[in-house]
Design a protein around this motif. Structure first.
Motif, PDB file in Angstrom:
ATOM      1  N   VAL A 133     -38.798 -43.870  14.200  1.00 44.77           N
ATOM      2  CA  VAL A 133     -38.849 -43.277  12.860  1.00 44.77           C
ATOM      3  C   VAL A 133     -38.066 -44.105  11.847  1.00 44.77           C
ATOM      4  O   VAL A 133     -37.766 -43.632  10.755  1.00 44.77           O
ATOM      5  CB  VAL A 133     -38.368 -41.795  12.844  1.00 44.77           C
ATOM      6  CG1 VAL A 133     -39.306 -40.923  13.655  1.00 44.77           C
ATOM      7  CG2 VAL A 133     -36.936 -41.656  13.298  1.00 44.77           C
ATOM      8  N   GLY A 134     -37.730 -45.349  12.220  1.00 38.66           N
ATOM      9  CA  GLY A 134     -37.133 -46.259  11.257  1.00 38.66           C
ATOM     10  C   GLY A 134     -35.641 -46.493  11.362  1.00 38.66           C
ATOM     11  O   GLY A 134     -35.079 -47.227  10.561  1.00 38.66           O
ATOM     12  N   ALA A 135     -34.997 -45.889  12.348  1.00 36.74           N
ATOM     13  CA  ALA A 135     -33.560 -46.135  12.526  1.00 36.74           C
ATOM     14  C   ALA A 135     -33.351 -47.530  13.092  1.00 36.74           C
ATOM     15  O   ALA A 135     -34.259 -48.111  13.702  1.00 36.74           O
ATOM     16  CB  ALA A 135     -32.953 -45.093  13.451  1.00 36.74           C
ATOM     17  N   ARG A 136     -32.153 -48.053  12.905  1.00 36.08           N
ATOM     18  CA  ARG A 136     -31.783 -49.311  13.554  1.00 36.08           C
ATOM     19  C   ARG A 136     -30.467 -49.096  14.285  1.00 36.08           C
ATOM     20  O   ARG A 136     -29.589 -48.367  13.810  1.00 36.08           O
ATOM     21  CB  ARG A 136     -31.720 -50.456  12.563  1.00 36.08           C
ATOM     22  CG  ARG A 136     -30.588 -50.424  11.603  1.00 36.08           C
ATOM     23  CD  ARG A 136     -30.611 -51.664  10.679  1.00 36.08           C
ATOM     24  NE  ARG A 136     -29.388 -51.781   9.940  1.00 36.08           N
ATOM     25  CZ  ARG A 136     -29.016 -51.006   8.931  1.00 36.08           C
ATOM     26  NH1 ARG A 136     -29.796 -50.029   8.524  1.00 36.08           N
ATOM     27  NH2 ARG A 136     -27.871 -51.192   8.315  1.00 36.08           N
ATOM     28  N   ARG A 137     -30.374 -49.713  15.422  1.00 31.43           N
ATOM     29  CA  ARG A 137     -29.168 -49.565  16.228  1.00 31.43           C
ATOM     30  C   ARG A 137     -28.048 -50.411  15.630  1.00 31.43           C
ATOM     31  O   ARG A 137     -28.254 -51.576  15.293  1.00 31.43           O
ATOM     32  CB  ARG A 137     -29.420 -49.974  17.672  1.00 31.43           C
ATOM     33  CG  ARG A 137     -28.224 -49.660  18.544  1.00 31.43           C
ATOM     34  CD  ARG A 137     -28.549 -49.690  19.989  1.00 31.43           C
ATOM     35  NE  ARG A 137     -27.363 -49.260  20.734  1.00 31.43           N
ATOM     36  CZ  ARG A 137     -27.382 -48.932  21.981  1.00 31.43           C
ATOM     37  NH1 ARG A 137     -28.517 -48.949  22.655  1.00 31.43           N
ATOM     38  NH2 ARG A 137     -26.278 -48.565  22.594  1.00 31.43           N
ATOM     39  N   VAL A 138     -26.852 -49.809  15.518  1.00 34.61           N
ATOM     40  CA  VAL A 138     -25.716 -50.529  14.955  1.00 34.61           C
ATOM     41  C   VAL A 138     -24.538 -50.600  15.923  1.00 34.61           C
ATOM     42  O   VAL A 138     -23.546 -51.244  15.626  1.00 34.61           O
ATOM     43  CB  VAL A 138     -25.252 -49.895  13.614  1.00 34.61           C
ATOM     44  CG1 VAL A 138     -26.345 -50.053  12.556  1.00 34.61           C
ATOM     45  CG2 VAL A 138     -24.849 -48.446  13.776  1.00 34.61           C
ATOM     46  N   GLY A 139     -24.645 -49.937  17.068  1.00 33.38           N
ATOM     47  CA  GLY A 139     -23.550 -49.981  18.015  1.00 33.38           C
ATOM     48  C   GLY A 139     -23.693 -48.953  19.112  1.00 33.38           C
ATOM     49  O   GLY A 139     -24.767 -48.389  19.329  1.00 33.38           O
ATOM     50  N   THR A 140     -22.569 -48.722  19.788  1.00 34.26           N
ATOM     51  CA  THR A 140     -22.504 -47.760  20.885  1.00 34.26           C
ATOM     52  C   THR A 140     -21.247 -46.936  20.712  1.00 34.26           C
ATOM     53  O   THR A 140     -20.179 -47.483  20.417  1.00 34.26           O
ATOM     54  CB  THR A 140     -22.457 -48.487  22.247  1.00 34.26           C
ATOM     55  OG1 THR A 140     -23.646 -49.282  22.378  1.00 34.26           O
ATOM     56  CG2 THR A 140     -22.366 -47.511  23.410  1.00 34.26           C
ATOM     57  N   VAL A 141     -21.375 -45.630  20.886  1.00 30.88           N
ATOM     58  CA  VAL A 141     -20.226 -44.732  20.860  1.00 30.88           C
ATOM     59  C   VAL A 141     -19.836 -44.476  22.306  1.00 30.88           C
ATOM     60  O   VAL A 141     -20.652 -44.012  23.104  1.00 30.88           O
ATOM     61  CB  VAL A 141     -20.544 -43.409  20.126  1.00 30.88           C
ATOM     62  CG1 VAL A 141     -19.375 -42.446  20.212  1.00 30.88           C
ATOM     63  CG2 VAL A 141     -20.902 -43.690  18.673  1.00 30.88           C
ATOM     64  N   SER A 142     -18.599 -44.808  22.644  1.00 27.87           N
ATOM     65  CA  SER A 142     -18.136 -44.681  24.025  1.00 27.87           C
ATOM     66  C   SER A 142     -18.034 -43.228  24.455  1.00 27.87           C
ATOM     67  O   SER A 142     -17.821 -42.334  23.630  1.00 27.87           O
ATOM     68  CB  SER A 142     -16.767 -45.348  24.190  1.00 27.87           C
ATOM     69  OG  SER A 142     -16.878 -46.722  23.916  1.00 27.87           O
ATOM     70  N   ALA A 143     -18.152 -43.016  25.745  1.00 27.53           N
ATOM     71  CA  ALA A 143     -18.000 -41.686  26.331  1.00 27.53           C
ATOM     72  C   ALA A 143     -16.665 -41.095  25.900  1.00 27.53           C
ATOM     73  O   ALA A 143     -15.696 -41.819  25.653  1.00 27.53           O
ATOM     74  CB  ALA A 143     -18.078 -41.782  27.847  1.00 27.53           C
ATOM     75  N   ASP A 144     -16.622 -39.767  25.821  1.00 24.32           N
ATOM     76  CA  ASP A 144     -15.422 -39.051  25.409  1.00 24.32           C
ATOM     77  C   ASP A 144     -15.239 -37.836  26.322  1.00 24.32           C
ATOM     78  O   ASP A 144     -15.448 -36.698  25.905  1.00 24.32           O
ATOM     79  CB  ASP A 144     -15.542 -38.623  23.947  1.00 24.32           C
ATOM     80  CG  ASP A 144     -14.278 -37.983  23.418  1.00 24.32           C
ATOM     81  OD1 ASP A 144     -13.208 -38.167  24.013  1.00 24.32           O
ATOM     82  OD2 ASP A 144     -14.372 -37.271  22.392  1.00 24.32           O
ATOM     83  N   PRO A 145     -14.884 -38.087  27.597  1.00 27.47           N
ATOM     84  CA  PRO A 145     -14.747 -36.977  28.542  1.00 27.47           C
ATOM     85  C   PRO A 145     -13.681 -35.991  28.096  1.00 27.47           C
ATOM     86  O   PRO A 145     -12.733 -36.389  27.429  1.00 27.47           O
ATOM     87  CB  PRO A 145     -14.328 -37.673  29.839  1.00 27.47           C
ATOM     88  CG  PRO A 145     -14.716 -39.099  29.663  1.00 27.47           C
ATOM     89  CD  PRO A 145     -14.636 -39.378  28.190  1.00 27.47           C
ATOM     90  N   PRO A 146     -13.798 -34.742  28.392  1.00 26.23           N
ATOM     91  CA  PRO A 146     -14.865 -34.136  29.196  1.00 26.23           C
ATOM     92  C   PRO A 146     -16.075 -33.702  28.379  1.00 26.23           C
ATOM     93  O   PRO A 146     -17.085 -33.304  28.949  1.00 26.23           O
ATOM     94  CB  PRO A 146     -14.188 -32.922  29.808  1.00 26.23           C
ATOM     95  CG  PRO A 146     -13.223 -32.477  28.747  1.00 26.23           C
ATOM     96  CD  PRO A 146     -12.734 -33.761  28.090  1.00 26.23           C
ATOM     97  N   ALA A 147     -16.029 -33.780  27.064  1.00 27.16           N
ATOM     98  CA  ALA A 147     -17.147 -33.292  26.239  1.00 27.16           C
ATOM     99  C   ALA A 147     -18.412 -34.120  26.454  1.00 27.16           C
ATOM    100  O   ALA A 147     -19.499 -33.577  26.618  1.00 27.16           O
ATOM    101  CB  ALA A 147     -16.762 -33.295  24.770  1.00 27.16           C
ATOM    102  N   VAL A 148     -18.294 -35.429  26.435  1.00 32.74           N
ATOM    103  CA  VAL A 148     -19.446 -36.318  26.598  1.00 32.74           C
ATOM    104  C   VAL A 148     -19.073 -37.356  27.653  1.00 32.74           C
ATOM    105  O   VAL A 148     -18.135 -38.122  27.467  1.00 32.74           O
ATOM    106  CB  VAL A 148     -19.819 -37.017  25.267  1.00 32.74           C
ATOM    107  CG1 VAL A 148     -21.022 -37.911  25.459  1.00 32.74           C
ATOM    108  CG2 VAL A 148     -20.077 -35.989  24.175  1.00 32.74           C
TER     109      VAL A 148
END
Length: 161
Positions: A133-148
Motif C-alpha cells: 500500500v505504499g509504505a517503505r521500510r525504514v528500520g527494525t524495532v527490537s523486541a521488548d519482552p515481555p510485551a513483544v
C-alpha cells in the motif's frame, strides 16, 4: 470500493467508514483478540489487549462497517507523533480490500491533519501488506519482552501529496 474487488471478484456497494464511538470498544477489542493473524507464538501479545472507550475518544479510530453495522475492520491513527497504532481486518473480511480501504482513509485523515508521513511498527506477517500500500521500510524495532517477544519492521507511509 467500486468496480472489481480482490481477486477480480465483483465489488459490492461501497463500504462505509465512520468514526468509532465508545459503544464500539467491546467489538474492536474482540476483533483484536480473536484475530487469526495473532495465533500461535503471537497470541500472547493480544491476549489481554483492550481497545477502551478512552482510547477511542483520544485517537482517530475509524471503523469499516458492513451490513447491520458489522465491523469489517478498523484503524487507529495517533497524530502526535503520527503513527498507525492499530489496523485490524476481521478474519471473515480478509482479502476483500478492507485493509487497503482503511489505509486510504487513514492517509486522507492524516493529510487533513497536516501530517507528512505516518510511522507503522508492523506485525511481522503484515509487512508485505504495508509495502503493497505504499509504505517503505525504514528500520527494525527490537523486541521488548515481555510485551513483544520479536523484532518488528518499522515502516513509513508517505501522506503529503
Amino acid at each position: 470500493m467500486t468496480g472489481r474487488g480482490a481477486a477480480g471478484r465483483p465489488a459490492g456497494p461501497p463500504v462505509p467508514i465512520r468514526r468509532a464511538t465508545a459503544r464500539d470498544a467491546k467489538r474492536l477489542t474482540s476483533l483484536v483478540r480473536k484475530s487469526r493473524a495473532y495465533e500461535g507464538r503471537y497470541a500472547p501479545m493480544v491476549a489481554g489487549y483492550r481497545v477502551g472507550p478512552d482510547y477511542i475518544d483520544t485517537h482517530e479510530v475509524h471503523v469499516a462497517v458492513g451490513e447491520d453495522e458489522r465491523v469489517l475492520g478498523f484503524y487507529a491513527l495517533v497524530l502526535s507523533p503520527p503513527e498507525l497504532d492499530l489496523l485490524f481486518v476481521a478474519d471473515a473480511a480478509q482479502g476483500l480490500g478492507i485493509g487497503r480501504l482503511l489505509v486510504g482513509h487513514m492517509v486522507e485523515r492524516a493529510r487533513a491533519a497536516g501530517v507528512g508521513a505516518v510511522r507503522v511498527v508492523s506485525h511481522p506477517p503484515a509487512e508485505g501488506f504495508y509495502l503493497g500500500v505504499g509504505a517503505r521500510r525504514v528500520g527494525t524495532v527490537s523486541a521488548d519482552p515481555p510485551a513483544v517477544m520479536w523484532d518488528r519492521p518499522e515502516l513509513v507511509i508517505p501522506v503529503a501529496p
